[in-house]
Design a protein around this motif. Structure first.
Motif, PDB file in Angstrom:
ATOM      1  N   VAL A  27       0.836  -1.203   0.000  1.00 48.85           N
ATOM      2  CA  VAL A  27       0.000   0.000   0.000  1.00 48.85           C
ATOM      3  C   VAL A  27       0.869   1.251   0.000  1.00 48.85           C
ATOM      4  N   SER A  28       1.962   1.223   0.775  1.00 49.11           N
ATOM      5  CA  SER A  28       2.815   2.405   0.858  1.00 49.11           C
ATOM      6  C   SER A  28       3.487   2.709  -0.479  1.00 49.11           C
TER       7      SER A  28
ATOM      8  N   ASP B 179      -0.361   5.056 -14.062  1.00 49.19           N
ATOM      9  CA  ASP B 179      -0.088   4.312 -12.848  1.00 49.19           C
ATOM     10  C   ASP B 179       1.313   3.697 -12.911  1.00 49.19           C
TER      11      ASP B 179
ATOM     12  N   ARG C  85       1.510   7.033  -6.657  1.00 51.65           N
ATOM     13  CA  ARG C  85       0.202   7.451  -7.147  1.00 51.65           C
ATOM     14  C   ARG C  85       0.335   8.753  -7.938  1.00 51.65           C
ATOM     15  N   ASP C  86      -0.510   8.891  -8.921  1.00 50.25           N
ATOM     16  CA  ASP C  86      -0.668  10.140  -9.684  1.00 50.25           C
ATOM     17  C   ASP C  86       0.584  10.577 -10.435  1.00 50.25           C
TER      18      ASP C  86
ATOM     19  N   ARG D  64       2.289   1.859  -3.470  1.00 52.00           N
ATOM     20  CA  ARG D  64       1.234   2.354  -4.352  1.00 52.00           C
ATOM     21  C   ARG D  64       0.922   3.818  -4.047  1.00 52.00           C
ATOM     22  N   TRP D  65       0.921   4.156  -2.764  1.00 55.21           N
ATOM     23  CA  TRP D  65       0.650   5.550  -2.376  1.00 55.21           C
ATOM     24  C   TRP D  65       1.763   6.469  -2.857  1.00 55.21           C
ATOM     25  N   LEU D  66       3.026   6.018  -2.745  1.00 59.45           N
ATOM     26  CA  LEU D  66       4.158   6.835  -3.178  1.00 59.45           C
ATOM     27  C   LEU D  66       4.121   7.104  -4.672  1.00 59.45           C
TER      28      LEU D  66
ATOM     29  N   HIS E  38       2.972   2.467 -10.453  1.00 55.78           N
ATOM     30  CA  HIS E  38       2.965   1.229  -9.666  1.00 55.78           C
ATOM     31  C   HIS E  38       2.551   0.047 -10.540  1.00 55.78           C
TER      32      HIS E  38
END
Length: 337
Positions: A255-256, A268, A262-263, A258-260, A270
């Motif tokens: 999750v971390s 994408d 993101r955008d 993917r969050w890093l 990730h």
């Protein structure tokens, strides 16, 4: 053995080596990295952090000049070498260690060292020390801020070989950029390099390793690098495929991470990383790519300036790592025979 010699021998057990990667010479660079980590040396983060510098391949005039300017910034004691044959990596590292321990050679180098000189082509609007003066420009918040002109590359850790990204910065935000490749004098000799599916797997592992390293997930980056090095040394492809499947699942669940990522443009990042690992595993099993789309030649330098505009430097580094020219070209070449 004197105290100085004893301290020197202790120091060369942990040499920090700065790599100058030359475009179209990926196998030489990867073989050097493999030898560096095998003897518990480290890759340097900058010239100030480096004990030695190695040029991997035969650079063109521009890249050779960039390597010379970086070499001038290395503190002493220091050593320098060139690697053009993967099999010679260990021998080169031995010679660098011997040079670092050679007190006479280091004294001569210290006496002959000159202050860092700026290439005449880069001297416009610069101070005598070579630092370009800041101008002013409107910030996105409507406030005038200093605009700095900062080149990124071509000598940076986990940076595409030969890429130079000239950025205009306001604070740490890239407001505009221009990208170009500093070419090699000649391409790498393919003799002895991995070929076919093994090459596809190696290059995707390498690109994944470098993106994960820039993202700061060292454990996952080391896993990708270990598989890459095993593939380079002829390990069974089926074993490597299993390890890549496990790493892909680990990356996919993070999750971390993917969050890093993101955008980040153009989409994408990730998902792109997960796809690289899936393609590496598929190649290790001898399967064809499920998503054979690759960027056409030259598109990386054409699209990168638009992609990094508006990003801070950390995000820009991630975007660059997600558009690895060497890997894209090498995978395309192997896929097309």
């Amino acid at each position: 053995m004197g105290l100085s010699e004893a301290v020197g021998r202790l120091a060369v057990r942990g040499v920090h080596l700065l790599v100058v990667a030359v475009p179209e010479w990926p196998t030489v660079r990867m073989s050097l990295e493999q030898a560096v980590f095998a003897r518990s040396w480290r890759l340097a983060r900058s010239a100030a952090d480096a004990d030695a510098l190695v040029v991997c391949g035969r650079p063109g005039a521009e890249l050779r000049g960039a390597a010379d300017r970086v070499w001038a910034q290395l503190p002493g004691p220091r050593a320098r070498g060139v690697l053009t044959t993967p099999a010679n990596a260990d021998a080169l590292l031995d010679s660098l260690a011997a040079e670092l321990l050679d007190a006479g050679s280091q004294r001569r180098d210290a006496r002959s060292r000159t202050s860092y000189a700026v290439n005449a082509a880069d001297e416009d609007e610069m101070t005598p020390a070579g630092i370009q003066l800041a101008g002013e420009g409107p910030d996105r918040d409507g406030v005038d801020l200093d605009v700095l002109h900062v080149p990124l590359g071509p000598v940076l850790p986990h940076w595409p070989a030969g890429l130079r990204l000239d950025c205009r910065l306001q604070g740490d935000v890239v407001v505009a950029a221009q990208a170009r490749m500093l070419p090699a004098a000649e391409p790498e000799d393919p003799t002895g390099a991995p070929a076919g599916d093994r090459r596809r797997a190696v290059m995707r592992c390498d690109a994944s390793y470098r993106l994960l390293a820039v993202a700061g997930w060292d454990a996952a980056a080391d896993s990708a690098r270990h598989v890459r090095d095993q593939l380079l040394t002829g390990a069974p492809m089926s074993d490597c495929a299993s390890r890549l499947d496990r790493l892909r699942r680990r990356v996919e669940r993070s999750v971390s991470l993917r969050w890093l990522l993101r955008d980040l443009p153009p989409g994408d990042v990730h998902r792109r990383l997960v796809r690289w690992l899936a393609e590496a595993a598929a190649a290790a099993r001898g399967e064809r790519e499920t998503d054979p789309r690759v960027a056409p030649p030259g598109s990386v330098t054409e699209t990168l300036p638009d992609l990094v505009a508006g990003l801070d430097l950390g995000a820009a580094r991630l975007v660059v790592a997600a558009h690895e020219p060497d890997s894209v070209v090498s995978v395309r070449e192997s896929a097309h025979g």
